[in-house]
Design an enzyme around this catalytic site. Sequence first.
Site, PDB file in Angstrom:
ATOM      1  N   HIS A 262      20.190 -47.701 -15.299  1.00 50.91           N
ATOM      2  CA  HIS A 262      18.796 -47.610 -15.716  1.00 50.91           C
ATOM      3  C   HIS A 262      18.735 -47.416 -17.212  1.00 50.91           C
ATOM      4  O   HIS A 262      19.617 -46.765 -17.781  1.00 50.91           O
ATOM      5  CB  HIS A 262      18.100 -46.437 -15.015  1.00 50.91           C
ATOM      6  CG  HIS A 262      16.617 -46.591 -15.000  1.00 50.91           C
ATOM      7  ND1 HIS A 262      15.836 -46.182 -16.050  1.00 50.91           N
ATOM      8  CD2 HIS A 262      15.789 -47.139 -14.079  1.00 50.91           C
ATOM      9  CE1 HIS A 262      14.578 -46.483 -15.768  1.00 50.91           C
ATOM     10  NE2 HIS A 262      14.518 -47.062 -14.590  1.00 50.91           N
ATOM     11  N   ASP A 313      15.941 -49.059  -6.590  1.00 49.67           N
ATOM     12  CA  ASP A 313      16.089 -50.278  -5.794  1.00 49.67           C
ATOM     13  C   ASP A 313      17.244 -50.237  -4.801  1.00 49.67           C
ATOM     14  O   ASP A 313      17.368 -51.139  -3.973  1.00 49.67           O
ATOM     15  CB  ASP A 313      16.266 -51.496  -6.715  1.00 49.67           C
ATOM     16  CG  ASP A 313      14.969 -51.855  -7.400  1.00 49.67           C
ATOM     17  OD1 ASP A 313      13.921 -51.756  -6.750  1.00 49.67           O
ATOM     18  OD2 ASP A 313      14.997 -52.225  -8.593  1.00 49.67           O
TER      19      ASP A 313
END
Length: 376
Positions: A262, A313
Amino acid sequence: MSTVGKAGLEDVVVSTSDICFIDGREGRLLYRGFDIDDLVEQSSFEEVVFLLWQGHLPTRKELDAHVKAIRATANRKLPPKMIAILRALPRKTTPMEVVRTGVSALSAFDPDAADNSRDASIRKAMRVTAQLPTLVAAWERIRRGKAPIAPNPKLSTAANFLYMMTGKKPTPLAEQTFDVALTLHADHEFNASTFAARVTAATLSDLHSAIVAAIGALKGPLHGGANEQVMLMVEKIGSPERAESFIKKALAEKARIMGFGHRVYRVEDPRAKHLRRLASELGQQVGDMSAVRILDTVGREVTAEKKIYPNVDLYSGAAYAAMGIPTDQFTPIFAMSRVAGWIAHVLEQHANNRLIRPRSEYTGPTRATYVPIEQR
Ligand code: ACO
């Protein structure tokens, strides 16, 4: 000397905002000051939508009116001509293409389309947030040669979507899981799609245009498209026993593993643990834990080898798959939730607007001589 910052605007603070706070080192995510861990336990997606748009938790009266509006058939239903547009699309059109085309077309039917006042934007916001699940479910039915199912105003956003997709009312666990997934995806500061929405809104373009721009950005596999890619990887791995060797090989080949890493979080994404728990509860309910087991092994390997952590996700797709939702509908579901955040950001941008127009550092030639075409 170059004045360009790190590639991809990393760590660049573009604006102030009261909507969402991410602490990337502690792994905390707040909407309007409220920790998502508390919202997941005590709130609902519909209440979170109010919170994001209005900036405070609703009173009972405010919540009742808001829920009534977001569930109203008048707001949820698609105009008949919109259904005709869907029927005219080739069956192979992907659900994300349908969402992008659909929201753009819906603006043509919206009586407030070009009005950017806050009142009109809230009316449009309510309609587009209520219509998106109907659009996603209608396409699922149409591409399978079935008639779309009309929305049921008695059902929550989560339950109604699952009902319109399958024709059956969901179990309480499926409804709750889906509601939590929507809550967790509702906003995330200046992520790529939200930034796209804000750039578009800052030209004083309208809400639908900003949402269409955001949908285009969400579609990419480095952003919202990652959840779909995770499930395709799970299918490729096939069984938990094969997960370790698959990932070791993929990492040795320097592959990018979807559902990890991320730009802001340096620790595990705080949303991932909730989705893992829910995917696992649903997996137990349907008697198939293999996707969760595969992802657990993948997670252990990737974190040990690369020191990168699961993001939102990684487990969401496993939860959706356990509810019988097709893989290519995962990113449209993301859009059904994130639309709440995009709208909050468009409202904030319009309330205190200045055109967003950065510069680039030119690295091309500066004294090129024009050569007539015959002499090139
Ligand atoms: N798999 C393998 N390696 C990775 C991954 C990954 N998922 N993510 C980052 N890395 C590695 C990169 O190879 C790079 O290593 P290097 O310095 O040795 O070359 C390093 O970590 C930094 O990677 P960048 O791509 O520069 O980091 P950036 O901040 O630009 O990327 C991103 C963030 C795009 C999310 C990235 O981690 C990624 O591609 N993840 C996979 C896609 C994904 O899951 N996206 C969803 C994000 S959450 C969301 O949008 C909802």
